[in-house]
Design an enzyme around this catalytic site. Structure first.
Site, PDB file in Angstrom:
ATOM      1  CG  ASP A 134       6.896  15.216   6.208  1.00  0.00           C
ATOM      2  OD1 ASP A 134       6.357  14.713   7.208  1.00  0.00           O
ATOM      3  OD2 ASP A 134       6.630  16.343   5.774  1.00  0.00           O
TER       4      ASP A 134
ATOM      5  CG  ASP B 215       4.113   1.751 -17.069  1.00  0.00           C
ATOM      6  OD1 ASP B 215       3.864   2.979 -17.083  1.00  0.00           O
ATOM      7  OD2 ASP B 215       3.839   0.987 -16.115  1.00  0.00           O
TER       8      ASP B 215
ATOM      9  CB  THR C 144      -8.294   2.931 -15.563  1.00  0.00           C
ATOM     10  OG1 THR C 144      -8.739   1.596 -15.329  1.00  0.00           O
ATOM     11  CG2 THR C 144      -8.006   3.136 -17.023  1.00  0.00           C
TER      12      THR C 144
ATOM     13  NE  ARG D 247      -7.943  -1.894  -7.567  1.00  0.00           N
ATOM     14  CZ  ARG D 247      -7.635  -2.764  -6.626  1.00  0.00           C
ATOM     15  NH1 ARG D 247      -6.592  -2.598  -5.867  1.00  0.00           N
ATOM     16  NH2 ARG D 247      -8.399  -3.828  -6.424  1.00  0.00           N
TER      17      ARG D 247
ATOM     18  CB  SER E  83      -0.864  -0.622 -16.937  1.00  0.00           C
ATOM     19  OG  SER E  83       0.331  -0.977 -16.259  1.00  0.00           O
TER      20      SER E  83
ATOM     21  CG  ASP F  62       3.208  19.850   7.075  1.00  0.00           C
ATOM     22  OD1 ASP F  62       2.853  18.948   7.854  1.00  0.00           O
ATOM     23  OD2 ASP F  62       3.693  19.656   5.952  1.00  0.00           O
TER      24      ASP F  62
END
Lengths: 559, 679
Positions: free
Chosen positions: B304, B341, B374, B378, B380, B519
């Site tokens: 993956d 952030d 949020t 979308r 910040s 899987d």
């Protein structure tokens, strides 16, 4: 010695040049698709198929193939036995030869059906012309064809995607019609040209210069002589085999016979490479067999040219005892190395009279049993060791061992183990039994180590389906007839069955993709490993017995 | 796993020594045909030590027979010791696990809805239990109600608790782990003795150990070689008898033992057990030895992208200015938007800015208004005390934001954003007040060192295939960066199975990792399926290996261990067989010398006397077993390289070395034996 060396080199060069064309021809012979050969051979073959009720298109799994092989061989052997037992009452017996006793008839039938051609009898006074033709010459064709068929079946299994090894009857008949008959015909004509008799007249009476009466036996020799070598059979028309002037009259006939012996066993290895679509693989196995052959040849060549200390003391250089003057040391040494490599078993000199180390060579080649080896089965034995080598060394690259993309797992190792076990066990156990049987010991002509070698040689020759005799052993006794007869039968069929079972198992396996992580088996490195494994396993198994026989005798010469 | 794999401890060795005597039981020994033959030989020499002339005149005499007996006895013990030592390590691991499995009480839901305390051993499939804070989960199960943080350190060794909740891929809980907060209602899914922990214990202990296919094949081959040599020796007696050579029975047994492959025979099972242990030490639980062996054969790995090849969280990799803004300006704007952030993306922006040499004063931003991200907005950012608004977010969100403030959108913004998106990245726009400064180029990062490991894999002939839900463009970028051979973009779970099947049809063996329930079919289809312990029970059941650390890159290590296991077997087999050559040269002359003096010239090592030659060969044969135990335990050295190079290297070390070492070893032992007049 230089002349001798040139003879050897020239012979091997011609043999080498024939490998590719003959190998290519063999591939065509066993190709079931329509080939150019069909136009010529098909009509006759179709007649035979109809006659014996063979369904040409029928494919056989390994069990069916083995069953067909065993059944055919069994019926032929019974037929041969009966002929030997009642030959007195049958036609074509101008010299009024008597019926064979049961043990000898069993031994002879077993010997010729297994392509061994061990001869406990002397042809000229034990077999009628009819027996020579239909119970000796005939199985020389079929036994060689049987060996060919099983080898081809095994190769098919290696590359197959399903349990289909081909059709035994078709393979058998094709090898006879397309390979053995045409070749034998040509070679027989050549031998007649060289002076080999081909007649149905009885023995000739001659008056010698001293006015003595002499009876000279003769018969349909050339036809037997040609298939004897092409089919790596080896059973001579006369007791002294290819040293008899009627079997092998000239150096040229000697050359022809050597080439015939080498022709198909070597070409088959090349054909194997073509059939699996990896010529390099074919060559790498060819190289391993070739290296072993050259080493053995050099040993016997040098040993015979050196002679023995006792001969040196007399001022004689080189060992000519038991050899024919017309072949000389080199022609004899080469014949010895070739006849036991290709497990033909014909002799043009007496192996009993070779120097101890010279005598070790034919013994050693038969013990390994895969220095090119007999028709088909030699390749099978070689591939058996390939499988073992891949299994032992393949692990060292960190993958489950695989050969041609087929994984070698428990089942294959078990079957390969049986095939590996049967050869030494037959040789050693039967030799040991002989040495505790008083009647068997009394047949030995020479005491000590040499006598030991005589018995060891006889059973090795039987187990390897070679048929050459060391001489010096009175083998026409009930004990040896039965014992060697059984050894020949077990030596041939057990390993063939085990190997075809492996082929059957391989045939249904998925083919693993080759990557750079795969153990390559078509490289010079692999050739080297293969030789080492064959020699080491062979040496470890037979060294003690050899130490007591030829090695002790050799070392004893200097003390 | 909370198991310490310390170097071999004293206790372990003591236990192994005790076990090596227990293993002398012939019923146990017969499973190992090679060593069984040695044991029988030991018994015969024991009889010969007591009554030397029982089988005819003993040419060696009692003292010699006793010496042979002891050497043989130790040969068997050494082999048993190797096996016991390997098993002992597993047992020690199992004991630690078993402590976890102490008897607990479980609150089991009754028919009337009430809960009743019952011992955990009485739990059956389908029972419903309630587990509160601080309690041990009694058995494996699925959470059907509630959410809790669970300490799984008993099994994984990872001390940070994990959150598990009802529904979804994180609902499975394992018996023996502890609830640290909240409570959960669990539906039990295993019967007693079949739980994950039970299976784990029996696996590491080797109780359920079965010989792997390759081990079985090798055992067969070794047994046949032994049988051949048995025939060689037995027939030799009769053949030699013809020459009036009467061989000494003790010497014949010595010869037999030297010839049969005792070295590999004695170490074979230890190699297998130690291989499993090495996997366990990696915190990977292999459900069978077969799976470990299969790992060595892997041709293709399906991995993956997210979590395996990349970290999975997107990181800032560049700052792209727009219009007439300078790169410094956009970098600083992005930094300001991200100082407070705490998301991985935000931190990666700060990190990148620092790397680019930007300096700032953290205090300036204290007291600024933090605008959290949020789903609706979308974006910040910060609103500084002086009223300046700094924002970063999705490009269209920022566009809308500045448009609302009647700012203008730079003409090259969309174009540059598209470039980033096409290259597989995610563009974030940065704005201060109504002005858009530029873009932050967020990129999924390939884990360091992976490219080199994939290159190694390629050298070993293993193909890597990356599976991702990303679009083909993004997938191609990451694939190129990571150096995988192929990729499957926009992959659905079915695509994985299809990819596995396709490879398998080409005759390849496929390995994959997975954790989700979807899987599971692919994990089952793959030849080696490595499930993450954090994954669902379905995934774990379908896989044949479970990684307790939930680190998918471990698959690479597992493959190496699998290869190493097979190499060790092949190497020691080759070594064992090569040894025989020297032993022959030691024993054959010694055996026959009195009867056939010329055979002395085969004594190329110049060994002192026939007796010392035989004893030296036998001693060498015995001590080589303990000397090779470290290789059997740790595995033969393995470096990633092509098969041919690997073969040449190992052939030289174990094949050529196997021929030479015993010549030297036997000579040295012979000199010692002769110097002390031991024989």
């Amino acid at each position: 010695m230089t002349m001798g060396l040139i003879q050897v080199v020239v012979t091997l060069l011609i043999a080498g040049l024939l490998v590719k064309p003959v190998g290519t021809y063999l591939v065509k012979v066993f190709d079931y698709e329509t080939t150019g050969l069909d136009r010529f051979f098909r009509p006759g073959e179709r007649f035979i198929y109809r006659l014996i009720g063979v369904r040409e298109k029928e494919s056989m799994g390994w069990k069916k193939y083995v069953f067909a092989m065993l059944l055919t061989n069994f019926i032929m052997m019974m037929f041969m036995y009966v002929i030997f037992r009642i030959q007195k009452f049958l036609p074509l017996n101008p010299d009024m030869i008597d019926n064979m006793p049961p043990a000898l008839a069993f031994n002879t039938a077993a010997s010729f059906i297994t392509n061994t051609n061990w001869q406990a009898y002397s042809g000229e006074n034990s077999l009628s012309y009819l027996s020579q033709m239909i119970a000796i010459t005939f199985p020389m064709f079929t036994s060689a064809a049987t060996g060919f068929a099983v080898a081809i079946a095994f190769i098919r299994g290696l590359v197959a995607r399903q349990n289909n090894l081909g059709n035994f009857y078709v393979d058998l008949i094709r090898s006879i019609t397309r390979v053995f008959l045409p070749l034998s015909f040509i070679v027989a004509l050549f031998l007649v040209f060289q002076g080999v008799p081909q007649t149905l007249h009885g023995a000739a009476d001659a008056t010698t210069l001293e006015d003595a009466k002499q009876m000279i036996t003769r018969g349909p020799v050339a036809s037997l002589e040609s298939i004897k070598h092409i089919g790596t059979n080896g059973g001579g028309y006369f007791g002294t085999n290819s040293s008899h002037p009627f079997e092998n009259p000239t150096p040229l006939s000697n050359l022809m016979e050597i080439l015939c012996m080498l022709l198909l066993p070597t070409a088959l290895v090349y054909a194997f490479g073509v059939m699996i679509k990896n010529k390099r693989q074919g060559w790498s196995i060819f190289a391993a067999m070739g290296i072993m052959f050259l080493v053995f040849l050099s040993i016997v060549f040098i040993a015979e040219y050196n002679g023995t200390p006792a001969l040196h003391a007399l001022g004689v250089h080189g060992n000519m005892e038991g050899k024919e003057v017309r072949f000389g040391i080199s022609g004899s040494a080469l014949f010895t190395a070739v006849t036991t490599a290709a497990t033909t078993g014909s002799v043009n000199n007496m192996h009993d009279s070779l120097t101890p180390i010279g005598g070790l060579v034919p013994l050693g080649e038969m013990m390994l049993n895969n220095v090119f080896g007999g028709k088909g089965v030699g390749l099978l034995n070689g591939l058996l060791y390939v499988i073992l080598t891949v299994f032992i060394c393949g692990l060292m690259v960190g993958r489950t061992p695989e050969f041609l993309g087929k994984k070698i797992e428990s089942k294959e190792v078990k079957l390969a183990s049986i095939a590996l076990l049967v050869h030494p066990v037959l040789i050693l156990v039967s030799t040991a039994i002989a040495f505790v049987t008083p009647s068997a010991i009394s047949s030995i002509a020479n005491p000590g180590s040499h006598g030991l070698t005589e018995v060891l040689y006889a059973f090795t020759s039987g187990a390897a389906n070679n048929g050459s005799a060391f001489a010096g052993l009175g083998a026409n006794t009930t004990f040896y007839n039965i014992a060697i007869g059984l050894v020949m039968l077990l030596g041939r069929y057990i390993s063939i069955i085990a190997m075809l079972a492996i082929a059957g198992s391989f045939a249904t396996k998925k083919v693993a993709a080759a990557t750079s992580g795969t153990f390559r088996t078509d490289t010079p490195l692999f050739t080297g490993i293969l030789v080492v494994i064959i020699v080491v396993i062979g040496a470890l198994t037979f060294f003690p017995a050899l130490a007591l026989g030829p090695i002790a005798e050799h070392l004893g010469m200097f003390h | 796993m909370a198991i310490q794999n310390k170097a071999v401890s004293k206790d372990l060795i003591f236990q192994a020594i005790t076990d090596s005597f227990k293993k002398l039981n012939p019923l146990v020994m017969i499973k190992n045909p090679v060593m069984f033959v040695v044991e029988v030989g030991t018994l015969i020499t024991l009889i010969l030590s007591i009554k030397p002339d029982i089988f005819g005149v003993s040419t060696g005499g009692r003292g010699y027979n006793v010496a042979v007996f002891f050497i043989l006895f130790f040969t068997v013990l050494f082999a048993n010791f190797a096996e016991a030592l390997a098993e002992g390590r597993g047992k020690a691991q199992a004991d630690t696990l078993r402590k976890t499995k102490s008897e607990t009480m479980a609150k089991v839901k009754q028919k009337d809805g009430s809960y009743k305390e019952l011992p955990s051993t009485s739990l059956r499939k389908g029972d419903i239990v309630r587990v509160d804070t601080g309690e041990m989960i009694p058995s494996d199960g699925e959470i059907i109600e509630g959410l809790a943080s669970i300490d799984e350190s008993a099994i994984t060794g990872e001390s940070a608790p994990v959150i598990k909740e009802a529904g979804g891929d994180f609902s499975s809980v394992t018996g023996g782990t502890r609830v640290v907060s909240d409570f959960i209602i669990v539906k039990i899914i295993t019967d007693p003795g079949e739980s994950f922990l039970d299976r784990m214990i029996s696996l590491v202990e080797g109780a359920s150990r079965q010989k792997t296919p390759n081990e079985m094949a090798l055992t067969t081959l070794l047994a046949v070689l032994t049988l051949i040599f048995l025939f060689v020796i037995m027939t030799l007696v009769l053949i030699a008898d013809y020459l009036k050579v009467h061989l000494d029975v003790a010497t014949l047994i010595a010869l037999l033992v030297c010839l049969i492959p005792t070295t590999i025979g004695g170490l074979l099972s230890a190699i297998g057990i130690a291989g499993m242990n090495r996997v366990t030490q990696f915190n990977v639980l292999a459900m069978s030895g077969k799976a470990v062996e299969a790992a060595g054969d892997i041709d293709t790995m399906i991995l993956d992208k997210t979590g395996t090849i990349t970290f999975g969280n997107r990181m800032a990799s560049a700052f792209v200015p727009v219009a007439n803004v300078s790169e410094q300006e956009v970098t600083f704007a992005a930094l300001q938007a991200s100082v407070k952030d705490e998301t991985p993306e935000g931190r990666s922006v700060v990190e990148l800015a620092r790397k680019q040499g930007v300096h700032w004063d953290e205090k300036e931003y204290d007291g600024a208004g933090i605008i959290e991200f949020t789903a609706e907005t979308r974006m910040s950012g910060l609103t500084l005390k002086n009223g300046i608004e700094i924002r970063k977010g999705a490009v269209d969100a920022i566009k809308k934001y500045v448009a609302d403030k009647s700012g203008s959108v730079p003409v090259d913004l969309d174009e540059k954003a598209t470039v980033i998106a096409k290259a597989g990245g995610t563009p974030l726009a940065v704005a201060i007040n109504h002005k858009i400064y530029g873009l932050i180029y967020l990129k999924d990062t390939v884990k360091p060192g992976l490219k080199e490991r994939f290159a190694e894999l390629r050298a070993m002939g293993i193909k890597t295939v990356m599976c991702t839900g990303d679009n083909p463009l993004t997938a191609a970028t990451i694939a190129k960066e990571a150096g995988v051979d192929e990729f499957i973009a926009e992959a659905k779970p079915e695509d994985k199975i299809a990819a596995i099947k396709k490879e398998q049809e080409e005759g390849k063996l496929v390995a994959m990792t997975g954790d989700g329930t979807n899987d599971a079919p692919a994990l089952a289809q793959a030849d080696v399926g490595l499930a993450m312990n954090s994954g669902t029970m379905a995934a774990k059941e379908a896989a044949n290996m479970i990684d307790l650390d939930s680190d998918p890159t471990k698959l690479l290590s597992v493959i190496a261990i699998g290869k190493q296991l097979l190499i060790t077997r092949g190497a020691l087999t080759t070594f064992s067989i090569s040894n025989d050559i020297a032993k022959y040269f030691a024993i054959i002359p010694a055996l026959f010398i009195t009867f056939i003096p010329p055979l002395q010239s085969l004594n190329i090592m110049g060994l002192a006397s026939p007796k010392s030659a035989i004893l030296s060969a036998l001693i060498f044969n015995a001590i080589i077993i303990p000397l090779l135990i470290p290789i059997a335990m740790k595995g033969a050295k393995y470096k990633a390289m092509s098969a041919n190079k690997l073969l040449s290297r190992n052939l030289f070390i174990y094949g050529f070395g196997g021929v030479v070492v015993p010549f030297i070893g036997i000579k040295i032992i012979d000199m010692i034996v002769a110097a002390f007049h031991l024989a």
